[in-house]
Design a protein around this motif. Sequence first.
Motif, PDB file in Angstrom:
ATOM      1  N   ARG A  50       0.807  -1.172  -0.092  1.00 43.90           N
ATOM      2  CA  ARG A  50       0.025   0.184  -0.049  1.00 43.90           C
ATOM      3  C   ARG A  50       0.824   1.164   0.015  1.00 43.90           C
ATOM      4  NH1 ARG A  50      -5.362  -0.720   3.472  1.00 43.90           N
ATOM      5  NH2 ARG A  50      -5.804  -2.867   3.066  1.00 43.90           N
ATOM      6  N   LEU A  51       1.867   1.313   0.771  1.00 45.84           N
ATOM      7  CA  LEU A  51       3.050   2.388   0.842  1.00 45.84           C
ATOM      8  C   LEU A  51       3.881   2.464  -0.518  1.00 45.84           C
ATOM      9  CD1 LEU A  51       3.639   2.194   4.605  1.00 45.84           C
ATOM     10  CD2 LEU A  51       2.279   4.109   3.443  1.00 45.84           C
ATOM     11  N   GLY A  52       3.810   1.442  -1.174  1.00 43.62           N
ATOM     12  CA  GLY A  52       4.667   1.437  -2.551  1.00 43.62           C
ATOM     13  C   GLY A  52       6.122   1.317  -2.130  1.00 43.62           C
ATOM     14  N   MET A  53       6.385   0.166  -1.312  1.00 43.71           N
ATOM     15  CA  MET A  53       7.812   0.140  -0.725  1.00 43.71           C
ATOM     16  C   MET A  53       7.981  -1.423  -0.572  1.00 43.71           C
ATOM     17  SD  MET A  53       7.380   1.661   3.047  1.00 43.71           S
ATOM     18  CE  MET A  53       9.130   1.821   3.158  1.00 43.71           C
TER      19      MET A  53
ATOM     20  N   LEU B  42       6.196  11.140   3.794  1.00 38.13           N
ATOM     21  CA  LEU B  42       5.689  11.647   2.889  1.00 38.13           C
ATOM     22  C   LEU B  42       4.357  10.543   2.482  1.00 38.13           C
ATOM     23  CD1 LEU B  42       7.667  13.741   0.824  1.00 38.13           C
ATOM     24  CD2 LEU B  42       5.983  14.755   2.220  1.00 38.13           C
ATOM     25  N   ARG B  43       5.097   9.240   2.467  1.00 43.32           N
ATOM     26  CA  ARG B  43       3.937   8.095   2.112  1.00 43.32           C
ATOM     27  C   ARG B  43       3.022   7.981   3.066  1.00 43.32           C
ATOM     28  NH1 ARG B  43       7.478   4.109  -1.493  1.00 43.32           N
ATOM     29  NH2 ARG B  43       8.778   5.241  -2.449  1.00 43.32           N
ATOM     30  N   LEU B  44       3.355   8.089   4.309  1.00 41.15           N
ATOM     31  CA  LEU B  44       2.462   7.848   5.527  1.00 41.15           C
ATOM     32  C   LEU B  44       1.441   8.926   5.462  1.00 41.15           C
ATOM     33  CD1 LEU B  44       5.097   6.508   8.169  1.00 41.15           C
ATOM     34  CD2 LEU B  44       3.104   5.126   7.226  1.00 41.15           C
ATOM     35  N   GLU B  45       1.848  10.213   5.426  1.00 44.31           N
ATOM     36  CA  GLU B  45       0.874  11.110   5.186  1.00 44.31           C
ATOM     37  C   GLU B  45      -0.036  10.796   4.087  1.00 44.31           C
ATOM     38  OE1 GLU B  45       1.832  15.610   5.974  1.00 44.31           O
ATOM     39  OE2 GLU B  45       1.595  15.337   3.685  1.00 44.31           O
ATOM     40  N   ARG B  46       0.441  10.469   2.920  1.00 48.35           N
ATOM     41  CA  ARG B  46      -0.559  10.517   1.911  1.00 48.35           C
ATOM     42  C   ARG B  46      -1.493   9.192   1.925  1.00 48.35           C
ATOM     43  NH1 ARG B  46       4.220  11.456  -1.371  1.00 48.35           N
ATOM     44  NH2 ARG B  46       4.220   9.338  -2.060  1.00 48.35           N
ATOM     45  N   ALA B  47      -1.021   8.261   3.166  1.00 50.12           N
ATOM     46  CA  ALA B  47      -1.890   7.216   3.311  1.00 50.12           C
ATOM     47  C   ALA B  47      -2.686   7.317   4.338  1.00 50.12           C
ATOM     48  CB  ALA B  47      -0.946   5.917   3.449  1.00 50.12           C
TER      49      ALA B  47
END
Length: 94
Positions: free
Chosen positions: A30-33, A54-59
Amino acid sequence: MMKNPPHPGELLREDVLAPLGIEVTDAAQRLGMSRTTLSRVINGRAGISPDLALRLERAGVSTARFWMTLQTNYELAQAAQRKQPKVQSLQDAA
């Protein structure tokens, strides 16, 4: 600053992923990693990077600034526990 704050990855694991019932593999996808990279973070072997923050924020998991503040506080506490060299004031050099 807390004397011995928890690693931010521990908070991510215990306060976010566990209550939501999300496994590491699913969260990583889900986080693209990669699963390995996320696993290293949540097990305290790697820090929260600006990209991950930033990914956590967007998630939808708090703000990037929140995660970076946790990481900075953790690193400062770790540094404070290590022996530091003698430092002289830069202001008295002139």
